[in-house]
Motif scaffolding. Structure first.
Motif, PDB file in Angstrom:
ATOM      1  N   LEU A  40       0.830  -1.207   0.000  1.00  0.00           N
ATOM      2  CA  LEU A  40       0.000   0.000   0.000  1.00  0.00           C
ATOM      3  C   LEU A  40       0.864   1.258   0.000  1.00  0.00           C
ATOM      4  O   LEU A  40       0.630   2.181  -0.774  1.00  0.00           O
ATOM      5  CB  LEU A  40      -0.938   0.004   1.210  1.00  0.00           C
ATOM      6  CG  LEU A  40      -2.090  -1.000   1.169  1.00  0.00           C
ATOM      7  CD1 LEU A  40      -2.752  -1.091   2.535  1.00  0.00           C
ATOM      8  CD2 LEU A  40      -3.098  -0.621   0.094  1.00  0.00           C
ATOM      9  N   ALA A  41       1.875   1.283   0.866  1.00  0.00           N
ATOM     10  CA  ALA A  41       2.758   2.460   0.943  1.00  0.00           C
ATOM     11  C   ALA A  41       3.496   2.674  -0.368  1.00  0.00           C
ATOM     12  O   ALA A  41       3.625   3.808  -0.842  1.00  0.00           O
ATOM     13  CB  ALA A  41       3.741   2.298   2.101  1.00  0.00           C
ATOM     14  N   SER A  42       3.953   1.587  -0.973  1.00  0.00           N
ATOM     15  CA  SER A  42       4.672   1.678  -2.241  1.00  0.00           C
ATOM     16  C   SER A  42       3.765   2.206  -3.348  1.00  0.00           C
ATOM     17  O   SER A  42       4.154   3.095  -4.118  1.00  0.00           O
ATOM     18  CB  SER A  42       5.220   0.308  -2.620  1.00  0.00           C
ATOM     19  OG  SER A  42       5.818   0.351  -3.886  1.00  0.00           O
ATOM     20  N   GLU A  43       2.560   1.675  -3.427  1.00  0.00           N
ATOM     21  CA  GLU A  43       1.613   2.118  -4.451  1.00  0.00           C
ATOM     22  C   GLU A  43       1.241   3.592  -4.279  1.00  0.00           C
ATOM     23  O   GLU A  43       0.941   4.268  -5.254  1.00  0.00           O
ATOM     24  CB  GLU A  43       0.351   1.257  -4.412  1.00  0.00           C
ATOM     25  CG  GLU A  43       0.541  -0.130  -4.989  1.00  0.00           C
ATOM     26  CD  GLU A  43       0.844  -0.103  -6.484  1.00  0.00           C
ATOM     27  OE1 GLU A  43       0.048   0.466  -7.243  1.00  0.00           O
ATOM     28  OE2 GLU A  43       1.901  -0.652  -6.873  1.00  0.00           O
ATOM     29  N   LEU A  44       1.259   4.064  -3.045  1.00  0.00           N
ATOM     30  CA  LEU A  44       0.947   5.471  -2.788  1.00  0.00           C
ATOM     31  C   LEU A  44       2.137   6.389  -3.063  1.00  0.00           C
ATOM     32  O   LEU A  44       1.984   7.607  -3.099  1.00  0.00           O
ATOM     33  CB  LEU A  44       0.495   5.650  -1.329  1.00  0.00           C
ATOM     34  CG  LEU A  44      -0.891   5.095  -1.019  1.00  0.00           C
ATOM     35  CD1 LEU A  44      -1.102   5.013   0.486  1.00  0.00           C
ATOM     36  CD2 LEU A  44      -1.960   5.962  -1.676  1.00  0.00           C
ATOM     37  N   ASP A  91      11.176  -0.309   7.054  1.00  0.00           N
ATOM     38  CA  ASP A  91      11.502  -1.530   7.780  1.00  0.00           C
ATOM     39  C   ASP A  91      10.439  -1.840   8.830  1.00  0.00           C
ATOM     40  O   ASP A  91      10.009  -2.986   8.974  1.00  0.00           O
ATOM     41  CB  ASP A  91      12.883  -1.391   8.432  1.00  0.00           C
ATOM     42  CG  ASP A  91      13.369  -2.687   9.037  1.00  0.00           C
ATOM     43  OD1 ASP A  91      13.333  -3.727   8.344  1.00  0.00           O
ATOM     44  OD2 ASP A  91      13.789  -2.672  10.210  1.00  0.00           O
ATOM     45  N   PHE A  92       9.987  -0.816   9.546  1.00  0.00           N
ATOM     46  CA  PHE A  92       8.948  -1.015  10.551  1.00  0.00           C
ATOM     47  C   PHE A  92       7.660  -1.512   9.901  1.00  0.00           C
ATOM     48  O   PHE A  92       7.013  -2.442  10.399  1.00  0.00           O
ATOM     49  CB  PHE A  92       8.682   0.271  11.341  1.00  0.00           C
ATOM     50  CG  PHE A  92       7.593   0.103  12.353  1.00  0.00           C
ATOM     51  CD1 PHE A  92       7.857  -0.501  13.569  1.00  0.00           C
ATOM     52  CD2 PHE A  92       6.295   0.504  12.076  1.00  0.00           C
ATOM     53  CE1 PHE A  92       6.848  -0.703  14.502  1.00  0.00           C
ATOM     54  CE2 PHE A  92       5.285   0.312  13.000  1.00  0.00           C
ATOM     55  CZ  PHE A  92       5.560  -0.290  14.220  1.00  0.00           C
ATOM     56  N   LEU A  93       7.287  -0.914   8.794  1.00  0.00           N
ATOM     57  CA  LEU A  93       6.068  -1.307   8.084  1.00  0.00           C
ATOM     58  C   LEU A  93       6.137  -2.777   7.670  1.00  0.00           C
ATOM     59  O   LEU A  93       5.167  -3.528   7.828  1.00  0.00           O
ATOM     60  CB  LEU A  93       5.911  -0.419   6.849  1.00  0.00           C
ATOM     61  CG  LEU A  93       4.529  -0.160   6.307  1.00  0.00           C
ATOM     62  CD1 LEU A  93       3.626   0.459   7.353  1.00  0.00           C
ATOM     63  CD2 LEU A  93       4.622   0.739   5.092  1.00  0.00           C
TER      64      LEU A  93
END
Length: 122
Positions: A64-68, A78-80
């Motif tokens: 999700l973070a990458s797509e955003l 790393d935490f994610l």
């Protein structure tokens, strides 16, 4: 902020509060699960706000973070990733229960990342 985005944010904030309550009552697996839920929902709120559509149905936080296209630090990334890999053990009785110190670390990290992600929705 769009109304639908606000609804996602409110649920994410509820999950973060639920994680804190679970930790207070030594419900360690519940705290871990709610940490994941809080981050997942705030990421989906960002998706809704930025793309104007519901996020893909996935629990994969790094995806999700990458797509955003979020500009996360290496530590945040790393935490994610680590939090994502806690989802299954937090939901099902597979393996040992997490230690309190570990859950406290995850909860503190979740609070910090949540705050940072929430700032992107001003």
């Amino acid at each position: 902020m769009k109304l639908e985005t606000q609804r996602w944010v409110e649920r994410a904030e509820e999950d973060l509060r639920a994680a804190a309550v679970a930790l207070e009552h030594d419900l360690l697996s519940v705290c871990m699960f709610q940490n994941h839920e809080a981050i997942e929902k705030v990421l989906k709120a960002i998706w809704m706000e930025n793309r104007g559509e519901a996020a893909e149905k996935t629990h994969n936080l790094p995806y999700l973070a990458s797509e955003l296209g979020l500009q996360l630090s290496g530590e945040q990334t790393d935490f994610l990733r680590k939090l994502y890999w806690q989802l299954i053990p937090s939901r099902y009785p597979e393996g040992p229960e997490p230690e309190r110190e570990t859950v406290e670390w995850y909860h503190k990290g979740t609070e910090g990342l949540f705050s940072w992600l929430r700032q992107t929705l001003k």
